[in-house]
Design a protein around this motif. Structure first.
Motif, short mmCIF file in Angstrom:
data_model
loop_
_atom_site.label_atom_id
_atom_site.label_comp_id
_atom_site.label_asym_id
_atom_site.label_seq_id
_atom_site.Cartn_x
_atom_site.Cartn_y
_atom_site.Cartn_z
N ASP A 1 46.48 40.39 23.29
CA ASP A 1 46.95 40.91 24.64
C ASP A 1 46.51 39.56 25.54
O ASP A 1 45.48 39.79 26.22
N ASP A 2 47.62 38.80 25.78
CA ASP A 2 47.38 37.66 26.49
C ASP A 2 47.13 37.86 28.01
O ASP A 2 46.53 37.17 28.94
N LYS A 3 47.78 39.03 28.39
CA LYS A 3 47.69 39.27 29.93
C LYS A 3 46.21 40.15 30.33
O LYS A 3 46.15 40.46 31.29
N ARG A 4 45.81 40.60 29.31
CA ARG A 4 44.43 41.04 29.27
C ARG A 4 44.35 42.36 30.17
O ARG A 4 43.49 42.83 30.65
N ILE A 5 45.42 43.04 29.93
CA ILE A 5 45.66 44.51 30.65
C ILE A 5 44.75 45.06 29.95
O ILE A 5 44.13 46.19 30.74
N LEU A 6 44.56 45.52 28.38
CA LEU A 6 43.55 46.26 27.86
C LEU A 6 42.10 45.90 28.22
O LEU A 6 41.67 46.89 28.14
N ARG A 7 41.70 44.66 28.54
CA ARG A 7 40.37 44.25 28.72
C ARG A 7 40.15 45.16 30.15
O ARG A 7 38.94 45.65 30.33
N ILE A 8 40.97 44.89 31.03
CA ILE A 8 40.51 45.63 32.44
C ILE A 8 40.66 47.10 32.49
O ILE A 8 39.74 47.82 32.84
N ILE A 9 41.81 47.77 31.76
CA ILE A 9 41.64 49.21 31.64
C ILE A 9 40.66 49.75 30.88
O ILE A 9 40.08 50.66 31.15
N SER A 10 40.09 49.28 29.76
CA SER A 10 39.16 49.77 29.08
C SER A 10 37.66 49.58 29.58
O SER A 10 37.00 50.23 29.78
N ALA A 11 37.68 48.26 30.36
CA ALA A 11 36.64 47.95 31.02
C ALA A 11 36.36 49.21 32.07
O ALA A 11 35.41 49.85 32.30
N ALA A 12 37.27 49.35 32.88
CA ALA A 12 37.22 50.50 33.95
C ALA A 12 37.11 51.74 33.42
O ALA A 12 36.07 52.75 33.89
N VAL A 13 37.61 52.43 31.97
CA VAL A 13 37.34 53.46 31.54
C VAL A 13 35.72 53.60 31.29
O VAL A 13 34.95 54.64 31.39
#
Length: 495
Positions: free
Chosen positions: A120-132
C-alpha cells in the motif's frame, strides 16, 4: 473500608517489584525495535505467559466473576467461546503471523504489516488501521483503569476519582520506562500470581460453603434460575457469548506477542503452556462467581456491597475468607491482571503513534533514541485519554471490554486470517473489510440488539473483503510471491 497494614505492605512490595523490573528493562532497551517488540527475543514460556496475561485483563477477576454471580451458569458460554477462539488463534495465526511480519520488512505493528503485506504505497491502510487501534484501545485501556480504580476504592476506601490515578500510576511508570521487555517480563510474574489466586480462592469458597453439594443447594435456595445453563436470553445469548472467541484473531495486544516470539518453532510449546494457563484461570474465575452466590446467600449480612456491584465479588471473598497477608497477595492478582493488559495496550497505542504516524509521516529518518522517547510520550498521552473515558464512576469493566473486543475482532480478525491464508486478497479488499467491520460494530452497538455486535461485524468484514478483492485487480506479483514463499517456509516448520 480502611486497609490494614498487611494489605498496604503487600501492595507496596508488589508495585515496587514491577517498577524494579521496568528499571531493569530500561537498561536492556537499546533500540526502538527493543522498545516495541523486545527485539523478537521472547522464548516459548514468556511468549505464552505474556500473551495470556495481556489477554486476561481485570475482567478475569472482576468482570467475569461478576457476570457469573449476577446471572449464573448461563454466562459460562463466554468461557467456551474464549477457549475455542484462543486455541484457534495460537494454532492458525501465531506461527504464520510471526513469520509473515518478519518477511514484510520486519513489520513492528499491525498497520506496518498491513501496509507492506498489501504493498500500500498510498499508506491508506496504515492510517485507517492506526485510527481503529487508537479509538478502540482508548476504550479498552479505560476498562483496565476502571478495574484498578474499583480495586483501590474497595481495598483502601478511596474516592473513585482519586482511585483512578492510583490504579493507573504504577502501570504507566513501568511501561513508560521499560517498554516491551518490561511489559513481557512483568506479565510472566503477573500471570503466575493470577492463576495462584484463581485456584486458591474458589477452593476456599467451596470449603467455606461446606462442599460442592452444599454450595449447589445454597444457590438453589438463593435463585434456582442461576443454575440454568440456557438463561433468559436463549439461543441469541448463547451465540453472543460463544462469539467472544472470534475476537481473538484481531486483538493487537495479543498478536504483538506472537510477533515477538524468538522463532516460529517456539509457538507450539507456547500454545500448550498458554492454553493450560488460560483454562485454569477461566475455570477458577467462573468458580469464584458461581460459588460466591452460595457464600453470600449464606452470609446475607455481608452481601450488601456485592449486590450493589457484582464485579466486587472476588475482592470481598478474598477479604472475608483469608487473613490480611494472604488477602493482600490475592488482591494483588487483580492489580496484576489490570496492569498486565493495560501496559501492553498502552504500548501498542504508543507503537502506532510512533511507528505508524510519527515516523511514517513526520520523521522518516528519526533516530532510535528519538523514537523511544516519542513512544514514551505516547504511553502517557493514551493513558490520560483512557483516564478521561474512565472518569464516570458508573462505568462497568465487562461492558467496556466487550465493546473494544468486538471492534478489534471485526475490524482486524477476518483481515488477519485472510491475509495469512488467501493469496487473492488485495489492498482494496483489506480496506473494505476493515471499514465494514468497524462500522458495523459501532452501528450495531447503537441499535440495542441482543446479538453481540462482533457477530454481524465479523460477517460483514469477511463478505466485504472477499467481494471487493474479487471485483478489483489482483495483488501485485511481488506480493503474491511473498505469500507463496511464506507458505513454503511454514511447511518446513510443521504448519
Amino acid at each position: 473500608m480502611t486497609a490494614s497494614t498487611p494489605l498496604i505492605i503487600t501492595f507496596a512490595i508488589y508495585l515496587s517489584a514491577m517498577i524494579a523490573i521496568g528499571l531493569y528493562a530500561w537498561y536492556s532497551t537499546r533500540t526502538f525495535d527493543d522498545y516495541i517488540l523486545g527485539g523478537r527475543s521472547l522464548g516459548a514460556f514468556v511468549t505464552a505467559m505474556s500473551a495470556g496475561a495481556s489477554d486476561m485483563s481485570g475482567w478475569l477477576l472482576m468482570g467475569l466473576p461478576g457476570a457469573i454471580y449476577l446471572s449464573g451458569a448461563s454466562e459460562i458460554w463466554i468461557v467456551v467461546g474464549l477457549l475455542i477462539g484462543a486455541w484457534a488463534n495460537w494454532r492458525f495465526v501465531a506461527g504464520p503471523l510471526r513469520l509473515y511480519t518478519e518477511r514484510t520488512r520486519n513489520a513492528l505493528t499491525l498497520p506496518d504489516y498491513f501496509t507492506h503485506r498489501f504493498a500500500d504505497d498510498k499508506r491508506i491502510l496504515r492510517i485507517i488501521s492506526a485510527a481503529v487501534i487508537l479509538i478502540f484501545f482508548a476504550v479498552y485501556c479505560a476498562s483496565g483503569i476502571v478495574a484498578g480504580a474499583r480495586l483501590f476504592e474497595s481495598v483502601f476506601g478511596l474516592p473513585y476519582a482519586q482511585a483512578l490515578w492510583y490504579g493507573a500510576a504504577a502501570t504507566i511508570v513501568y511501561t513508560l520506562i521499560g517498554g516491551f521487555l518490561a511489559v513481557s517480563w512483568t506479565d510472566t510474574v503477573q500471570a503466575s500470581l493470577m492463576i495462584f489466586a484463581l485456584i486458591l480462592t474458589p477452593i476456599m469458597v467451596i470449603v467455606g460453603n461446606g462442599g460442592i453439594d452444599e454450595s449447589l443447594a445454597l444457590i438453589r435456595q438463593v435463585d434456582p434460575s442461576r443454575l440454568d445453563w440456557i438463561g433468559k436470553g436463549g439461543a441469541i445469548a448463547i451465540i453472543s457469548s460463544i462469539a467472544w472467541g472470534l475476537g481473538y484473531f484481531g486483538q493487537p495486544h495479543i498478536l504483538a506477542r506472537f510477533m515477538a516470539a524468538d522463532s516460529v518453532r517456539s509457538i507450539p510449546a507456547a500454545r500448550r503452556i498458554g492454553m493450560t494457563w488460560m483454562a485454569g484461570c477461566l475455570i477458577g474465575s467462573v468458580a469464584v462467581g458461581f460459588f460466591g452466590i452460595a457464600w453470600f446467600g449464606a452470609h446475607v449480612d455481608a452481601a450488601a456491597e456485592v449486590n450493589a456491584n457484582s464485579e466486587r465479588v472476588f475482592i470481598l471473598l478474598a477479604e472475608q475468607l483469608f487473613n490480611p497477608w494472604i488477602a493482600g497477595i490475592l488482591l494483588s492478582a487483580i492489580l496484576a491482571a489490570v496492569m498486565s493488559t493495560l501496559s501492553c495496550q498502552l504500548l501498542v497505542c504508543s507503537s502506532v503513534l510512533t511507528e505508524d504516524l510519527y515516523r511514517g509521516f513526520l520523521r522518516k529518518k528519526a533516530a532510535n533514541r528519538e523514537l523511544v522517547w516519542v513512544g514514551r510520550s505516547g504511553v502517557l498521552l493514551i493513558a490520560l485519554v483512557a483516564i478521561a473515558i474512565a472518569w464516570n464512576p458508573e462505568s462497568r469493566v465487562l461492558g467496556l471490554v466487550s465493546y473494544a473486543w468486538a471492534g478489534f475482532g471485526a475490524a482486524f480478525g477476518p483481515l488477519i486470517l485472510l491475509s495469512l491464508y488467501w493469496k487473492r486478497i488485495n489492498r482494496n479488499g483489506a480496506l473494505a473489510g476493515m471499514l465494514a467491520g468497524a462500522a458495523t460494530v459501532i452501528l450495531w452497538k447503537q441499535s440495542g440488539s441482543a446479538l453481540y455486535e462482533i457477530v454481524p461485524g465479523f460477517i460483514a468484514a469477511t463478505i466485504a473483503i472477499v467481494i471487493v478483492s474479487l471485483l478489483t485487480r489482483e495483488a501485485p506479483a511481488a506480493v503474491q510471491a511473498t505469500h507463496e514463499a511464506v507458505k513454503r517456509e511454514l511447511r518446513t516448520t510443521g504448519y
